[in-house]
Write an enzyme that holds these catalytic residues in place. Structure first.
Site, PDB file in Angstrom:
ATOM      1  N   ARG A 402       0.866  -1.443  -0.029  1.00 46.91           N
ATOM      2  CA  ARG A 402       0.051  -0.012   0.097  1.00 46.91           C
ATOM      3  C   ARG A 402       0.793   1.313   0.152  1.00 46.91           C
ATOM      4  O   ARG A 402       0.370   2.288  -0.599  1.00 46.91           O
ATOM      5  CB  ARG A 402      -1.032   0.027   1.236  1.00 46.91           C
ATOM      6  CG  ARG A 402      -2.256  -1.128   0.962  1.00 46.91           C
ATOM      7  CD  ARG A 402      -3.242  -0.668   2.124  1.00 46.91           C
ATOM      8  NE  ARG A 402      -4.398  -1.636   1.981  1.00 46.91           N
ATOM      9  CZ  ARG A 402      -5.558  -1.593   1.279  1.00 46.91           C
ATOM     10  NH1 ARG A 402      -5.465  -0.504   0.567  1.00 46.91           N
ATOM     11  NH2 ARG A 402      -6.332  -2.481   1.013  1.00 46.91           N
ATOM     12  N   GLU A 431      -2.041  -8.350   4.026  1.00 53.62           N
ATOM     13  CA  GLU A 431      -3.404  -8.351   4.300  1.00 53.62           C
ATOM     14  C   GLU A 431      -4.026  -9.695   3.866  1.00 53.62           C
ATOM     15  O   GLU A 431      -3.423 -10.472   2.864  1.00 53.62           O
ATOM     16  CB  GLU A 431      -3.998  -7.066   3.470  1.00 53.62           C
ATOM     17  CG  GLU A 431      -3.575  -5.632   3.758  1.00 53.62           C
ATOM     18  CD  GLU A 431      -4.454  -4.810   3.044  1.00 53.62           C
ATOM     19  OE1 GLU A 431      -5.651  -5.112   2.789  1.00 53.62           O
ATOM     20  OE2 GLU A 431      -3.909  -3.410   3.044  1.00 53.62           O
ATOM     21  N   GLU A 442     -10.526  -2.226  -5.413  1.00 48.34           N
ATOM     22  CA  GLU A 442     -10.117  -1.245  -4.534  1.00 48.34           C
ATOM     23  C   GLU A 442      -8.629  -0.892  -5.308  1.00 48.34           C
ATOM     24  O   GLU A 442      -8.071   0.215  -4.990  1.00 48.34           O
ATOM     25  CB  GLU A 442      -9.783  -1.977  -3.360  1.00 48.34           C
ATOM     26  CG  GLU A 442      -9.323  -0.669  -2.330  1.00 48.34           C
ATOM     27  CD  GLU A 442      -8.975  -1.345  -0.891  1.00 48.34           C
ATOM     28  OE1 GLU A 442      -8.879  -0.615   0.082  1.00 48.34           O
ATOM     29  OE2 GLU A 442      -9.017  -2.274  -0.653  1.00 48.34           O
ATOM     30  N   ASP A 499     -12.842   5.636 -11.761  1.00 50.90           N
ATOM     31  CA  ASP A 499     -13.250   7.141 -11.557  1.00 50.90           C
ATOM     32  C   ASP A 499     -12.082   7.991 -12.264  1.00 50.90           C
ATOM     33  O   ASP A 499     -11.105   8.365 -11.594  1.00 50.90           O
ATOM     34  CB  ASP A 499     -13.133   7.325 -10.203  1.00 50.90           C
ATOM     35  CG  ASP A 499     -13.917   8.751  -9.840  1.00 50.90           C
ATOM     36  OD1 ASP A 499     -14.419   9.395 -10.817  1.00 50.90           O
ATOM     37  OD2 ASP A 499     -13.646   9.379  -8.683  1.00 50.90           O
ATOM     38  N   HIS A 721     -19.129  -7.141   1.463  1.00 48.04           N
ATOM     39  CA  HIS A 721     -18.502  -8.122   0.563  1.00 48.04           C
ATOM     40  C   HIS A 721     -18.387  -7.321  -0.825  1.00 48.04           C
ATOM     41  O   HIS A 721     -19.419  -7.656  -1.544  1.00 48.04           O
ATOM     42  CB  HIS A 721     -19.032  -9.368   0.590  1.00 48.04           C
ATOM     43  CG  HIS A 721     -19.082 -10.156   2.086  1.00 48.04           C
ATOM     44  ND1 HIS A 721     -17.844 -10.419   2.845  1.00 48.04           N
ATOM     45  CD2 HIS A 721     -20.178 -10.430   2.936  1.00 48.04           C
ATOM     46  CE1 HIS A 721     -18.256 -10.934   3.936  1.00 48.04           C
ATOM     47  NE2 HIS A 721     -19.610 -10.733   4.146  1.00 48.04           N
ATOM     48  N   CYS A 723     -16.758  -8.021  -3.196  1.00 51.57           N
ATOM     49  CA  CYS A 723     -16.613  -9.140  -4.377  1.00 51.57           C
ATOM     50  C   CYS A 723     -17.978  -9.399  -4.681  1.00 51.57           C
ATOM     51  O   CYS A 723     -18.233  -9.868  -6.246  1.00 51.57           O
ATOM     52  CB  CYS A 723     -16.076 -10.278  -3.936  1.00 51.57           C
ATOM     53  SG  CYS A 723     -14.502 -10.175  -2.898  1.00 51.57           S
TER      54      CYS A 723
END
Length: 755
Positions: A402, A431, A442, A499, A721, A723
């Site tokens: 990250r 993670e 994400e 976006d 969730h 997904c």
């Protein structure tokens, strides 16, 4: 010698006319109640006779009561198709007037005269005078021109003026559906006469005018008239390209109302032929397989007319035929891939008619097939070398930290360029999240946010338009632009919405050309852009250039500028000549249009040529597909970015529930809170539940949004969730508690813990 002048100016003597087939009255006399389906039987008989003749047979034929009828011309079953209507400049000989056009009889009835006749007929109930007018007018192409041409024997051989009195045509057609049935039948009978009579020889401009008038007939909304309508469409679709050029320019001159009605009638014709409510009302598909190709070809003329109109008469989405969403569009796509733009018809030859939903479906399935093919090839290579098969080799696996998100991501994409067409899976180091789609969403969201930050330097943000544009100072190293293009291609390839705030012209450039040239040095992304395109990115500059074009004074003396422009790059002002020796060429009233066009080309093409070429090749390295050729620039934008317009009422309508019902107090409180949220919180909620704050093509219904009951303490926050586009909601006791817990959850929604 007495000559009978026909519509194509072919003299016909009495002896030749005696050899025409006999004419019989067969239930179509004035006032007859014979249904219009008899026209279908008539046309079928003509076709059967022609087929029999080709085998050396002879069949009798009974014709309806049509005067001066000749045999139909042989009609080619193939329809010449093109991916897009060409609007190239026609050679001079195409625009030359036809010699010896037939003499059109003089008719003196005006629009006012006709309207007065209609008023009298409406009051008296005596429609005989109106009936005779329709009977005469629609009996031949000559009479159509006599009634509706502004000046009977004037040439009107230009694309700018059809020569038709459109006001009179509109009055006649606005009245026709209110006339007695026998009058409406007389018109249809006359149209058959017009289509069958004097088909030999080249088409004159008066013939084109007749087609132009006939296709506007509102009677074609009824399936009983479809046989006649189909033959009219075949006649028009089979015209020469030069004739089509005239027609599309005349269509462009129609009022928006009439133009839209014409488009809707053609769409209804195609939809009804595909899925007839009463199949018995239409001929079998095997006998009229040419109906849909002919109608689609004529619709393509209207689409071309719409595209050259400024502004467009209709939004391009009005040409979508949503009925095709329910057809086997992949079979149509495979036909197009196999046969291309040959005589084998497919809707993909006319992509304007396919909705964005269909194109997304084609793109998704084409991408899936490419993913499977790449995975299979990797598997075969491993097995053939007797190497251990690792299932992770079947995916494009991206592992990132990250804190080094951008550098890690670009390094991974650069190293695994050969795997870009595999299914994407993302892992955040440290993670525990398992990527079932949510981590990928994400990753895209966070990566795009950082890459487009002005501090990163690849793109600059234009405040006036709120768009991002390419920085041109970093042109020596374009590898990062290629990787960003790959990133955008991956999003489209994996059906992820981003976006991104690019202006529309970026998507025009991405499709210029839609297929990557074989020559690596060939220019790409160099689109023909206008002041309107610049207006969308740099509105202040565009406004200034527009004022320069409209300035009525002396441009050279008052503006005192040359064909040289200045641009700031990293705090340094640099000068660029728009043409050789531009710094010594003053801008004048004569050359100001050239100056503006060169300036636009410099800003939107030449100044960013290298970074955009890298971006273009990166995008197409992932999305190289025949399916890309089907897309408009606006559709690429929607597929990549989704729609920013949220409709939470629609989301409520399509939401699914597990453990709850839509009448439960918790669910009612949830929707009360969500619908009252400001737009920013609604976007955060959508991102919390789906991993993206954009609406995909197909609308909220495509999200498959689900609210699941979470049987835990109400002290817990909602969880999601991404997904599966699912939110798990504890059974909160009050609306206030639900609003508080939901707001906290959606405002702190990044990360998968265990960092």
């Amino acid at each position: 010698m007495h000559l009978n002048m026909s519509e194509n100016n072919s003299p016909v003597d009495d002896r030749e006319r005696d050899r025409l087939p006999p004419i019989f009255n067969h239930g179509l006399e004035r006032g007859s109640k014979q249904p219009c389906a008899s026209y279908g039987n008539f046309f079928s008989s003509v076709s059967q006779r022609r087929e029999a003749a080709s085998h050396g047979l002879s069949l009798p034929i009974i014709l309806p009561a049509i005067r001066h009828v000749r045999e139909l011309p042989p009609i080619c079953t193939g329809v010449k198709q093109k991916h897009r209507i060409s609007l190239d400049i026609l050679p001079p000989e195409v625009k030359a007037r036809f010699a010896c056009d037939p003499i059109i009889p003089l008719r003196t009835k005006t629009t006012k005269d006709f309207q007065e006749d209609v008023e009298k007929a409406t009051l008296s109930g005596d429609w005989r005078h109106i009936h005779d007018f329709y009977l005469t007018t629609f009996d031949s192409f000559l009479e159509l021109n006599a009634a509706f041409k502004k000046e009977a024997n004037a040439p009107f051989n230009t694309t700018e003026d059809s020569g038709i009195n459109t006001k009179f045509v509109n009055a006649v057609y606005d009245t026709i559906l209110h006339t007695p049935p026998e009058t409406q039948k007389a018109v249809l009978k006359g149209i058959i006469n017009s289509l069958l009579r004097e088909w030999k020889g080249p088409r004159t401009k008066d013939d084109l005018r007749a087609y132009f008038v006939l296709i506007q007939n509102p009677q074609y909304t009824s399936t009983a008239t479809y046989v006649i309508f189909a033959h009219l469409l075949r006649k028009i679709s089979s015209l020469a390209e030069a004739d089509h050029h005239f027609l599309l320019h005349w269509f462009k001159k129609l009022s928006p109302k009439r133009f839209k009605q014409l488009v809707e009638r053609l769409q209804l014709f195609i939809s009804t032929r595909l899925f007839p409510a009463r199949p018995e009302e239409l001929p079998p598909m095997t006998k009229c397989s040419w109906w849909i190709p002919a109608a689609t070809k004529v619709l393509s003329l209207l689409n071309a007319a719409n595209s050259i109109a400024t502004p467009p008469i209709l939004p391009f989405t009005d040409f979508y035929n949503l009925t095709l969403d329910h057809t086997d569009f992949m079979e149509d796509y495979r036909t197009w891939q196999t046969h291309g733009n040959s005589n084998r018809f497919s809707f993909c030859q006319f992509p304007f008619i396919l909705s964005a939903v269909v194109k997304k479906g084609i793109l998704q399935r084409d991408s899936e097939q490419q993913m499977i093919s790449m995975a299979r090839q990797t598997l075969v290579d491993k097995v053939s070398r007797r190497q251990r098969v690792d299932m992770s080799l079947l995916f494009l696996n991206i592992k990132v930290r990250r804190l080094q998100l951008v550098s890690d991501s670009l390094d991974e994409l650069a190293r695994k360029r050969a795997d870009l067409k595999k299914k994407l899976k993302v892992t955040f180091v440290g993670e525990a999240g398992l990527d079932m789609g949510g981590l990928t969403k994400e990753w895209f969201l966070l990566l795009i946010r950082q890459i487009f930050h002005t501090d990163y330097g690849m793109f600059r943000y234009v405040k006036e338009s709120q768009y991002h544009w390419f920085s041109n100072w970093n042109c020596d190293n374009c590898s990062e632009f290629r990787l960003v293009g790959s990133l955008m291609g991956l999003a489209l390839y994996n059906s992820i919405t981003l976006d991104i705030r690019f202006p529309p012209c970026v998507y025009k450039k991405l499709l210029t050309p839609p297929i990557v040239p074989c020559d690596p040095d060939a220019p790409v992304g160099v689109a023909s852009l206008t002041l309107d395109d610049l207006q969308q990115i740099m509105p202040d500059l565009a406004h200034g250039l527009a004022e320069l074009l409209s300035y009525e004074g002396n441009v050279e003396e008052d503006f005192y500028t040359t064909f040289q422009v200045f641009q700031e790059e990293m705090g340094v002002i640099k000068a660029y000549n728009l043409k050789p020796g531009g710094d010594k060429i003053p801008v004048t009233n004569v050359n100001r249009k050239e100056y503006v066009q060169l300036y636009i080309d410099f800003l939107l093409n030449k100044s960013i040529e290298k970074p955009f070429a890298a971006f273009y090749h990166g995008f197409h390295s992932v999305c190289a597909s025949d399916a890309i050729m089907l897309l408009r620039p606006e559709e690429v934008e929607v597929l990549v970015c989704g729609s920013p317009h949220l409709d939470m009422v629609s989301l409520q309508r399509v939401a699914q529930y597990e453990g709850y019902s839509k009448t439960d107090p918790t669910i009612r409180a949830f929707w009360d809170v969500v619908l009252a949220f400001p737009l920013e919180l609604q976007k955060r909620l959508l991102h919390f539940c789906t991993g993206s704050d954009r609406v995909p093509v197909g609308g909220m219904a495509d999200l498959n949004f689900k609210i699941t009951k979470h049987d835990v303490s109400t002290d817990w926050l909602p969880v999601s969730h991404t997904c599966f586009n699912q939110i798990c909601l504890p059974p909160y006791k009050s609306k206030k508690e639900l609003r508080q817990k939901l707001t906290i959850a959606i405002s702190n929604a990044e990360g998968f813990g265990l960092e």
